[in-house]
Design a protein around this motif. Structure first.
Motif, mmCIF file in Angstrom:
data_model
loop_
_atom_site.group_PDB
_atom_site.id
_atom_site.type_symbol
_atom_site.label_atom_id
_atom_site.label_comp_id
_atom_site.label_asym_id
_atom_site.label_seq_id
_atom_site.Cartn_x
_atom_site.Cartn_y
_atom_site.Cartn_z
ATOM 1 N N LEU A 226 -145.717 48.565 -62.874
ATOM 2 C CA LEU A 226 -146.524 49.547 -63.602
ATOM 3 C C LEU A 226 -146.593 49.213 -65.089
ATOM 4 N N LEU A 227 -145.537 48.588 -65.597
ATOM 5 C CA LEU A 227 -145.539 48.191 -67.011
ATOM 6 C C LEU A 227 -146.273 46.876 -67.228
ATOM 7 N N VAL A 228 -145.899 45.863 -66.445
ATOM 8 C CA VAL A 228 -146.402 44.521 -66.752
ATOM 9 C C VAL A 228 -147.874 44.319 -66.397
ATOM 10 N N ILE A 229 -148.403 45.055 -65.410
ATOM 11 C CA ILE A 229 -149.817 44.821 -65.077
ATOM 12 C C ILE A 229 -150.759 45.450 -66.106
ATOM 13 N N ARG A 230 -150.200 46.203 -67.041
ATOM 14 C CA ARG A 230 -151.070 46.773 -68.075
ATOM 15 C C ARG A 230 -151.648 45.705 -68.979
ATOM 16 N N VAL A 231 -150.962 44.566 -69.029
ATOM 17 C CA VAL A 231 -151.468 43.484 -69.862
ATOM 18 C C VAL A 231 -151.832 42.310 -68.970
ATOM 19 N N SER A 232 -152.730 41.456 -69.458
ATOM 20 C CA SER A 232 -153.091 40.317 -68.620
ATOM 21 C C SER A 232 -152.877 39.005 -69.352
ATOM 22 N N GLY A 233 -153.130 37.939 -68.635
ATOM 23 C CA GLY A 233 -153.022 36.596 -69.200
ATOM 24 C C GLY A 233 -151.613 36.291 -69.668
ATOM 25 N N VAL A 234 -151.525 35.696 -70.836
ATOM 26 C CA VAL A 234 -150.247 35.196 -71.322
ATOM 27 C C VAL A 234 -149.280 36.348 -71.604
ATOM 28 N N TYR A 235 -149.798 37.528 -71.926
ATOM 29 C CA TYR A 235 -148.928 38.672 -72.200
ATOM 30 C C TYR A 235 -148.191 39.108 -70.934
ATOM 31 N N PHE A 236 -148.913 39.063 -69.833
ATOM 32 C CA PHE A 236 -148.278 39.346 -68.541
ATOM 33 C C PHE A 236 -147.159 38.344 -68.284
ATOM 34 N N THR A 237 -147.458 37.076 -68.499
ATOM 35 C CA THR A 237 -146.471 36.019 -68.267
ATOM 36 C C THR A 237 -145.215 36.248 -69.106
ATOM 37 N N VAL A 238 -145.410 36.539 -70.383
ATOM 38 C CA VAL A 238 -144.272 36.727 -71.282
ATOM 39 C C VAL A 238 -143.455 37.970 -70.894
ATOM 40 N N LEU A 239 -144.143 39.033 -70.535
ATOM 41 C CA LEU A 239 -143.429 40.249 -70.147
ATOM 42 C C LEU A 239 -142.581 40.031 -68.893
ATOM 43 N N THR A 240 -143.160 39.358 -67.895
ATOM 44 C CA THR A 240 -142.388 39.104 -66.677
ATOM 45 C C THR A 240 -141.179 38.233 -66.989
ATOM 46 N N LEU A 241 -141.376 37.265 -67.891
ATOM 47 C CA LEU A 241 -140.267 36.409 -68.314
ATOM 48 C C LEU A 241 -139.167 37.246 -68.966
ATOM 49 N N ALA A 242 -139.582 38.179 -69.806
ATOM 50 C CA ALA A 242 -138.608 39.019 -70.516
ATOM 51 C C ALA A 242 -137.788 39.849 -69.532
ATOM 52 N N PHE A 243 -138.433 40.426 -68.544
ATOM 53 C CA PHE A 243 -137.698 41.232 -67.559
ATOM 54 C C PHE A 243 -136.728 40.355 -66.756
ATOM 55 N N GLY A 244 -137.183 39.161 -66.422
ATOM 56 C CA GLY A 244 -136.313 38.234 -65.693
ATOM 57 C C GLY A 244 -135.069 37.887 -66.499
ATOM 58 N N GLN A 245 -135.280 37.581 -67.776
ATOM 59 C CA GLN A 245 -134.157 37.202 -68.634
ATOM 60 C C GLN A 245 -133.200 38.372 -68.858
ATOM 61 N N LEU A 246 -133.788 39.567 -68.911
ATOM 62 C CA LEU A 246 -132.970 40.777 -69.046
ATOM 63 C C LEU A 246 -132.020 40.900 -67.859
ATOM 64 N N ALA A 247 -132.574 40.702 -66.661
ATOM 65 C CA ALA A 247 -131.750 40.794 -65.449
ATOM 66 C C ALA A 247 -130.663 39.728 -65.471
ATOM 67 N N TRP A 248 -131.012 38.552 -65.960
ATOM 68 C CA TRP A 248 -130.034 37.461 -66.051
ATOM 69 C C TRP A 248 -128.907 37.842 -67.012
ATOM 70 N N GLN A 249 -129.286 38.364 -68.188
ATOM 71 C CA GLN A 249 -128.296 38.789 -69.186
ATOM 72 C C GLN A 249 -127.323 39.796 -68.593
ATOM 73 N N ILE A 250 -127.877 40.797 -67.923
ATOM 74 C CA ILE A 250 -127.041 41.855 -67.351
ATOM 75 C C ILE A 250 -126.067 41.258 -66.336
ATOM 76 N N THR A 251 -126.588 40.429 -65.455
ATOM 77 C CA THR A 251 -125.733 39.822 -64.431
ATOM 78 C C THR A 251 -124.661 38.942 -65.067
ATOM 79 N N PHE A 252 -125.065 38.221 -66.092
ATOM 80 C CA PHE A 252 -124.177 37.293 -66.764
ATOM 81 C C PHE A 252 -123.041 38.036 -67.488
ATOM 82 N N LYS A 253 -123.392 39.132 -68.153
ATOM 83 C CA LYS A 253 -122.436 39.830 -69.013
ATOM 84 C C LYS A 253 -121.547 40.820 -68.247
#
Ligand SMILES: Nc1ncnc2c1ncn2[C@@H]1O[C@H](COP(=O)(O)OP(=O)(O)OP(=O)(O)O)[C@@H](O)[C@H]1O
Ligand SMILES: [Mg+2]
Lengths: 251, 319
Positions: free
Chosen positions: B106-133
């Motif tokens: 619901l959040l990430v599809i609000r933007v398209s193109g490269v913004y979508f790509t960057v947002l999905t990347l950010a959420f992925g990295q967030l999950a990685w950080q949480i798991t890592f820490k």
């Protein structure tokens, strides 16, 4: 007269530029009429407002007695407004058949279905084929849309709109970029489709043979204003229209 | 045209079951079985990812999030409650991916193109950080080891057949999806979203649908993978995992349904062959990838198809 579409003082500006300036008119159900005017007069912008692609700054648009001024494109389309585009708009990598079939599926509210192949939807497929036949595109049904000649792509664009079974159809320069022969064929085709599909048809056109050949009413737009409205004969003889747009040669 | 489609399809399935069905019979070591399992799971993951990218035109750089989610459900449940929870955990992983992808979608599809790509990347990295820490809960950098599937599934050959079955069913479902009205609508969204609005359809709504579907298959892939390696690691959430799946798609051909699967096979085999011979394997893989992308921009399957089409029309002209 039973109006299907009514515009009341529709106004729209881009920055300081007034592109639609207090335009009012009303279109009779089942009629076929044209909008003409010089480049940049605001014809396409008017279509954009009627179809909810742009919102007017002021004024009202009423379709079948219902105020649609602030509705989204999706809602306006669902109420039976169809449109083909000046810059031909279709799905280039899909087949000609699928271009129209997707519209038929949308009309039947089937686009969410996930587990059956599109070809198993026989209603939509039959409907798509009958539209292709009406347009004379049935022999090219399996080609990808980008492979079609420009003129056929313009027809495909119209076909997609027809797949939605619209009550009213807006065509933005349906014969642009066509050869004189193609124009004549398209003109006759538009008239045929108008009758065959019981449409109310409103088209923008620069080709005067098409305009005066098939329109019952002609409206002239100039710098965002409705300059004149009348039968083809009246418009042809209107001195204002002649100076603003038609020039001498049409006489 | 339809005929050719049919042949390609039958060809893929025949080859698929021939190759992957015979691997347990001919595999010289357990290692080859693991390798084949990796190809199956990554292949399915890449195909599901391609529903977003190749089909709908949404380049997600964060599918690792759901892959990791699926894996950690299995890892954590097996570690905490025992191996009997292995299969239910795969289900919970998929279910939670559905819910989470709906929320994030619901959040990430609000933007398209490269913004979508960057947002999905950010959420992925967030999950990685949480798991890592979050060491106490997730094991942090150590990951989780000793994840065993219960009962007969603990046998490597049985587990391989289990993945083979689930991957085959998943690919079959995705195939139906691509040929369905939703699949057609999604392809139309990629090619001309404005026109789809003029079909009376909601573009964002349909993008959300496929984001959820694709993400749930990513979670299934993660869950299955935890049983292959018997261990999981926070890197499953890392951006390189998302990147790898993109690479598989591009190498195999994103315009082709089966392309990403072939891409996965090629990359995994190259990694294996090159990795066994030199420690500079990542450099070599990078060079190989670059060459392939430059020389074969349509991807392996796409180029083969284009070549066949040219060959065919050439023959037609002469005949
Ligand atoms: N989205 C927009 N933003 C800013 N200006 C616009 C926009 N769309 C159109 N215009 C401007 O509005 C004016 C009217 O454009 P419009 O496309 O409606 O003209 P038209 O009558 O359809 O012309 P043509 O015959 O060339 O198609 C032009 O000056 C155009 O540059
Ligand atoms: Mg225009």
């Amino acid at each position: 007269m039973q109006p299907i579409l009514e515009l009341d003082a529709v106004t729209k500006s881009f920055g300081g530029l007034r592109v639609t300036s207090g335009v009012s008119f009303s279109i009779e159900k089942g009629s076929i009429s044209a909008i003409i005017g010089p480049n940049g007069a605001g014809k396409t912008t008017l279509f954009n407002q009627i179809t909810g692609y742009l919102n007017p700054d002021h004024g009202r648009i009423v379709f079948e007695g219902e105020d649609i001024t602030r509705l989204s494109t999706r809602e306006i389309v669902a109420r039976g407004m169809g449109r083909a585009f000046q810059v031909t708009s279709f799905f280039p990598e899909e087949t000609v058949l699928d271009n129209i079939r997707v519209a038929c599926l949308s009309r039947l509210n089937m686009t969410r279905k996930t587990m059956k192949s599109v070809s198993e939807f026989t209603d939509a497929t039959d409907k798509a084929f009958s539209i292709l036949e009406s347009l004379g595109l049935d022999k090219q049904a399996d080609r990808q849309a980008f492979e079609l000649a420009h003129g056929d792509q313009k027809l495909l664009d119209i076909g997609i709109a027809l797949g939605l079974e619209p009550k009213m159809l807006l065509l933005d320069e349906p014969t642009s970029g066509m050869s004189p022969e193609e124009r004549l064929l398209t003109r006759n085709l538009i008239q045929k489709l108008w009758k065959e599909f019981n449409l109310t048809l409103l088209f923008i056109e620069h080709d005067m043979d098409t305009v005066f050949g098939i329109a019952q009413t002609v409206r002239v737009l100039q710098m965002g204003r409705l300059l004149a409205e009348g039968s083809p004969e009246e418009i042809r003889r209107n001195p204002e229209v002649i100076t603003a747009y038609l020039g001498e040669e049409v006489l | 045209m339809k005929h050719r489609h049919r042949i390609k399809e039958v060809g893929f399935w025949a080859l698929f079951f021939l190759v992957f069905g015979l691997i347990p019979v001919f595999a010289k070591s357990e290692y080859h079985l693991v390798l084949a399992n990796h190809i199956l799971i990554w292949g399915m993951f890449a195909m599901a990812f391609n529903m977003l990218f190749g089909v709908t035109g949404m380049l997600s750089f964060g599918q690792a999030l759901y892959y990791g989610l699926g894996a950690y459900w299995v890892g954590l449940m097996v570690k905490t409650f025992g191996e009997a929870w292995f299969l239910p955990a795969i289900g919970f992983g998929v279910l939670s991916a559905v819910l989470l992808s709906m929320l994030i979608g619901l959040l990430v599809i609000r933007v398209s193109g490269v913004y979508f790509t960057v947002l999905t990347l950010a959420f992925g990295q967030l999950a990685w950080q949480i798991t890592f820490k979050w060491y106490h809960f997730t094991g942090g950098d150590d990951g989780i080891q000793g994840i065993m599937a219960p009962g007969i599934l603990g046998n490597h050959i049985v587990y391989y057949c289990f993945t083979l079955l689930l991957v085959a069913v998943s690919i079959w479902i995705l195939r139906r999806l691509v040929n369905s009205p939703l699949g057609l609508t999604l392809r139309c969204i990629r090619q001309n979203p404005d026109r789809v609005r003029f079909l009376g359809r909601r573009v964002r709504r349909n993008q959300l649908r496929i984001y959820v579907i694709s993400s749930s298959f990513a979670a299934l892939a993660g869950g299955l993978m935890s049983g292959v390696n018997n261990s999981i690691h926070p890197d499953m959430f890392y951006w390189t995992t998302s990147g790898e799946v993109i690479l598989m798609g591009v190498i195999g051909g994103i315009g082709q349904f089966f392309g990403p699967f072939i891409g996965a096979a090629v990359i995994i085999i190259i990694q294996d062959v090159v990795g066994a011979r030199t420690e500079y394997w990542s450099l070599i893989i990078g060079l190989v990838m670059m060459t392939m992308v430059l020389l074969l921009p349509r991807g392996l399957v796409g180029e083969i198809q284009a070549f066949m089409a040219r060959f065919k029309s050439g023959a037609g002209n002469r005949g």
